[in-house]
Scaffold this active site. Structure first.
Site, PDB file in Angstrom:
ATOM      1  N   LYS A 156      48.033  31.138  34.786  1.00 12.19           N
ATOM      2  CA  LYS A 156      48.825  30.222  35.600  1.00 12.19           C
ATOM      3  C   LYS A 156      49.949  29.592  34.778  1.00 12.19           C
ATOM      4  CE  LYS A 156      45.056  30.278  38.504  1.00 12.19           C
ATOM      5  NZ  LYS A 156      43.617  30.115  38.485  1.00 12.19           N
ATOM      6  N   TRP A 195      36.880  25.719  42.843  1.00 14.79           N
ATOM      7  CA  TRP A 195      36.613  25.996  41.421  1.00 14.79           C
ATOM      8  C   TRP A 195      35.535  25.067  40.882  1.00 14.79           C
ATOM      9  CZ3 TRP A 195      37.795  30.618  40.595  1.00 14.79           C
ATOM     10  CH2 TRP A 195      38.979  31.173  41.094  1.00 14.79           C
ATOM     11  N   ASP A 244      38.630  21.321  33.384  1.00 17.09           N
ATOM     12  CA  ASP A 244      39.204  22.623  33.728  1.00 17.09           C
ATOM     13  C   ASP A 244      40.691  22.403  34.011  1.00 17.09           C
ATOM     14  OD1 ASP A 244      40.099  24.976  34.866  1.00 17.09           O
ATOM     15  OD2 ASP A 244      38.497  25.137  36.349  1.00 17.09           O
TER      16      ASP A 244
HETATM   17  C1  LIG Z   1      42.337  30.209  38.684  1.00 11.07           C
HETATM   18  C2  LIG Z   1      41.377  29.149  38.357  1.00 11.07           C
HETATM   19  C3  LIG Z   1      40.105  29.433  37.831  1.00 11.07           C
HETATM   20  C4  LIG Z   1      39.584  30.839  37.645  1.00 11.07           C
HETATM   21  O1  LIG Z   1      40.222  31.487  36.608  1.00 11.07           O
HETATM   22  P1  LIG Z   1      39.776  32.943  36.146  1.00 11.07           P
HETATM   23  O2  LIG Z   1      40.510  33.079  34.835  1.00 11.07           O
HETATM   24  O3  LIG Z   1      40.240  33.905  37.186  1.00 11.07           O
HETATM   25  O4  LIG Z   1      38.315  32.970  35.981  1.00 11.07           O
HETATM   26  C5  LIG Z   1      39.296  28.373  37.499  1.00 11.07           C
HETATM   27  N1  LIG Z   1      39.698  27.106  37.668  1.00 11.07           N
HETATM   28  C6  LIG Z   1      40.902  26.798  38.177  1.00 11.07           C
HETATM   29  C7  LIG Z   1      41.297  25.365  38.342  1.00 11.07           C
HETATM   30  C8  LIG Z   1      41.785  27.815  38.539  1.00 11.07           C
HETATM   31  O5  LIG Z   1      42.984  27.497  39.052  1.00 11.07           O
END
Ligand SMILES: *Cc1c(COP(=O)(O)O)cnc(C)c1O
Length: 360
Positions: free
Chosen positions: A196, A102, A172
């Site tokens: 998540k 990511w 993030d």
């Molecule tokens: C799942 C995830 C993403 C991507 O998320 P999307 O909503 O599918 O774009 C980005 N960063 C992390 C840390 C993730 O776990």
């Protein structure tokens, strides 16, 4: 009730209480005669839903008044572009830490808008650790510093934040928001895709410090300028109404549990149950470095590919599903987000013990 224990990394398990409340309110939301997904986002009933969702999130995260909360679309992945488009305004430069897939995606996207200096990386060991942040020198001029707080695929997390020397820190938190207490004021921007730890896919929460809003170049598309969404309370266009409604219910669920501190306590308890077993097992082993272990995503492996496959198959038959690890790490991964009950982790470990006894 035939619910399984769902260890999916995302979209992921949701609190059953929230699903039940949503089911009850599905056809006729609070006497409106319609479901939330059928109502105008400009209606009074919906305004209350989105305002309450923001209010509860502010309360449980203790978000200071000089931060805005946005409910956007495009996933966490769109933030990889929106952040540089809105923040790379003065030095046209970002300092970024590469702690996984990511981060890499965020880095390659940021490079489209300016210079990126990767100040540290853990790629040499398939990202199974967090680079030492205390020895990092981040004194050079840049518009912001960027980290991925929790690395969903490898099961690592930052427990210490880098000293950004006054530059805004962007985090993030897609896979660990609301899992433990954090100090929002240490960040310029926090963002998280919902699927998540917040709710259904389709909404992304962005928490942004006010002084970082309104600097995007005039060429930035209206929908990609944070100011557009701030000025319109996330209602410039139709927001993902149903996802925000469920997110609001999840925030309430956390508040009723006692808030993020109470959640953190439960998450530590759950993670300890699994890590303690991985540390004593002679068959299973964890793949992340101990000091950097995630509370949310726990990858582990067995000695052979055959045993990995056998374990995943037998676990699924017992109702422990989506345990297959990411292809880059292999083996298994148990994602034990907020909504995974302690009992689910305990039962998984009981099953792992049985598996070990039979196969060693
Ligand atoms: C799942 C995830 C993403 C991507 O998320 P999307 O909503 O599918 O774009 C980005 N960063 C992390 C840390 C993730 O776990």
């Amino acid at each position: 009730m035939n619910r399984v224990y769902n260890f999916s990394a995302g979209p992921a398990t949701l609190p059953v209480e929230v699903l039940e409340q949503a089911a009850q309110e599905m056809v006729n939301y609070k006497g409106t005669g319609m479901s939330v997904m059928e109502m105008s986002h400009r209606s009074k009933a919906y305004e209350e839903i989105i305002n309450n969702a923001e209010k509860t999130l502010r309360e449980i995260m203790e978000i200071p008044d000089n931060y805005k909360v946005l409910f956007l679309q495009g996933g966490a992945s769109l933030q990889f572009a929106m952040i540089p488009m809105n923040l790379m305004t003065k030095h046209k430069k970002a300092l970024m830490l590469n702690t996984g897939a990511w981060s890499k995606k965020a880095i390659s996207e940021a490079k489209k808008f300016g210079e990126v200096v990767v100040k540290a990386s853990s790629e040499d060991k398939t990202f199974n650790y967090i680079p030492d942040v205390e020895s990092l020198d981040l004194s050079e001029d840049a518009d912001y510093v960027y980290i991925t707080n929790n690395n969903t695929i490898y099961g690592t997390r930052f427990t210490t934040l880098p000293d950004t020397k006054g530059k805004p820190l962007v985090g993030d938190m897609s896979s660990n928001i609301l899992s433990e207490k954090i100090d929002v004021s240490q960040y310029g921007i926090i963002f998280a895709g919902a699927q998540k730890n917040i709710g259904p896919a389709g909404v992304t929460v962005v928490i942004i410090r006010e002084d970082l809003i309104g600097h995007a170049d005039a060429s930035v598309p209206t929908m990609l300028d944070y100011k557009t969404h701030v000025d319109n309370d996330s209602m410039f266009n139709t927001p993902p109404t149903y996802s925000i409604y469920i997110a609001g219910l999840v925030f309430e669920w956390i508040k009723k549990l006692g808030g993020v501190s109470a959640m953190e306590k439960i998450n530590n308890e759950k993670a300890n149950i699994l890590y303690n077993y991985l540390d004593e097992s002679k068959l299973f082993s964890g793949t992340a470095e101990k000091k950097d272990r995630s509370l949310m995503n726990i990858p582990f492996i067995l000695p052979t590919e055959e045993l990995n496959a056998q374990f995943i198959k037998e676990a699924a038959a017992k109702g422990f599903v989506t345990l297959k690890g990411h292809r880059s790490v292999g083996g298994m991964r148990a994602s034990i987000y907020n909504a995974m009950p302690v009992e689910g982790v305990q039962k998984l470990v009981d099953f792992m013990k049985e598996f070990e006894a039979k196969n060693s």
